[in-house]
Design an enzyme around this catalytic site. Structure first.
Site, PDB file in Angstrom:
ATOM      1  N   ILE A  19       0.992  -1.213   0.060  1.00 28.44           N
ATOM      2  CA  ILE A  19       0.059   0.030  -0.116  1.00 28.44           C
ATOM      3  C   ILE A  19       0.866   1.346   0.165  1.00 28.44           C
ATOM      4  O   ILE A  19       0.404   2.108  -0.590  1.00 28.44           O
ATOM      5  CB  ILE A  19      -1.055   0.168   1.365  1.00 28.44           C
ATOM      6  CG1 ILE A  19      -2.130   1.063   1.053  1.00 28.44           C
ATOM      7  CG2 ILE A  19      -0.511   0.098   2.632  1.00 28.44           C
ATOM      8  CD1 ILE A  19      -2.932   0.753   0.061  1.00 28.44           C
ATOM      9  N   SER A  41      11.133  -0.059   8.490  1.00 31.79           N
ATOM     10  CA  SER A  41      10.396  -1.315   8.190  1.00 31.79           C
ATOM     11  C   SER A  41      11.208  -2.595   8.271  1.00 31.79           C
ATOM     12  O   SER A  41      12.515  -2.388   7.850  1.00 31.79           O
ATOM     13  CB  SER A  41       9.964  -1.071   6.610  1.00 31.79           C
ATOM     14  OG  SER A  41       9.280  -2.199   6.302  1.00 31.79           O
ATOM     15  N   LYS A  95      -5.757   3.067   7.556  1.00 24.18           N
ATOM     16  CA  LYS A  95      -7.180   2.444   8.130  1.00 24.18           C
ATOM     17  C   LYS A  95      -6.809   1.131   8.323  1.00 24.18           C
ATOM     18  O   LYS A  95      -6.040   0.615   7.672  1.00 24.18           O
ATOM     19  CB  LYS A  95      -8.073   2.828   7.327  1.00 24.18           C
ATOM     20  CG  LYS A  95      -8.130   2.223   5.953  1.00 24.18           C
ATOM     21  CD  LYS A  95      -8.868   0.760   5.870  1.00 24.18           C
ATOM     22  CE  LYS A  95      -8.574   0.232   4.672  1.00 24.18           C
ATOM     23  NZ  LYS A  95      -8.806  -1.217   4.894  1.00 24.18           N
TER      24      LYS A  95
END
Length: 313
Positions: A19, A41, A95
């Site tokens: 994403i 990450s 989200k």
């Protein structure tokens, strides 16, 4: 923020996955309000940008960073957000904003105490037809709403075990997109009256949900969420009104009234999210609407569980 209000927001990203590469990076690169200066990450990096494997290392090593976007799974987002806010960084939450309502409430209070901005982002609210749908519904009497949100989990989330774990939300991961639109376009709040959640016998999160809501005037809202759809995917919100049947199609990209196309524009959800984040950072405010997540919590509280055959990727 920098003492210079026109200076770009010095941004870090946590969780460099699909994403981020598909949506976040292009949106940031196209917005002069941002300068991407660091990532954290376990596996991903971005060419030409400082990279770290842990957010605390990134915060310690990059003092000029004044905002972070958190794009890891929701089960791990609270800890990262707490560290960033405690260090005085503005925070953008992918989200859903967290694994529980309590986590996000705590983060909102922390952001306020630190004088920084917290953004609970709902990308589907920025789909092209959503504002037009909201305006249409505000101008007429609503009789009923039917939400059909069905897609193929094997296509969109292959081998993503976190999404099937407790806190990963299962079918509510895409379904919350529908709920984010519904809670934005309806003129009155809705309340869950009944729900059936289908759980694969080998998973901790549901693969399908059938939800029934109503508002204070007893307008019914029925939502069907399913992750077993093959072929064409279904992301439709159909509303029967005194002014005709409104259909918000393709996840909010198209708006029809009595099947006449009224609006269809290119998708620009994530660029809109980053514009909104810059607005609240500059204004010194937060934007944390938890209505979609509350409905998911209500579904787990009120819903009847039905166990179905095991799911395997």
């Amino acid at each position: 923020m920098s003492s210079n209000p026109s200076a770009p927001i010095q941004l870090g990203i946590v969780g460099v996955g699909k994403i981020v590469r598909d949506q976040h990076l292009p949106s940031i690169a196209a917005n002069s309000d941002y300068s991407l200066i660091a990532t954290a990450s376990r596996n991903g990096t971005v060419d030409g940008v400082q990279s770290f494997t842990a957010i605390e290392d990134m915060i310690a090593a990059v003092p000029d960073m004044n905002a972070v976007s958190l794009c890891m799974p929701p089960q791990y987002r609270y800890e990262a957000a707490y560290k960033a806010l405690s260090a005085g960084k503005h925070v953008f939450l992918e989200k859903p904003p967290g694994a529980t309502l309590s986590e996000v409430h705590d983060l909102e209070a922390l952001a306020k105490s630190k004088g920084v901005s917290l953004f609970a982002s709902w990308h589907s609210r920025y789909a092209p037809g959503v504002e037009a749908a909201k305006a249409f519904l505000a101008s007429t009497k609503i009789n009923s709403m039917h939400v059909i949100w069905k897609e193929d989990v094997r296509h969109w989330h292959p081998n993503q075990d976190w999404i099937w774990q407790a806190g990963g939300l299962g079918v509510f991961d895409p379904g919350i997109n529908a709920l984010s639109i519904v809670t934005h376009i309806l003129p009155r709040a809705i309340f869950l009256t009944s729900a059936t959640l289908e759980f694969p016998e080998n998973r901790d999160a549901p693969i399908a949900a059938d939800l029934h809501f109503k508002d204070a005037t007893d307008v019914p809202v029925h939502a069907e969420l399913d992750w077993r759809q093959t072929g064409k995917q279904s992301w439709d919100i159909i509303v029967e009104t005194d002014a005709g049947t409104m259909r918000l199609a393709d996840g909010g990209a198209k708006l029809f009234v009595d099947e006449e196309l009224k609006l269809a524009e290119p998708e620009a959800e994530y660029p809109s999210l980053y514009r909104r984040f810059a607005e609240i950072v500059k204004a010194g405010t937060s934007d944390v609407d938890l209505a979609p997540l509350r409905h998911v919590a209500d579904a787990f509280m009120l819903g009847k569980r039905k166990f179905v055959e095991a799911f395997h990727d």
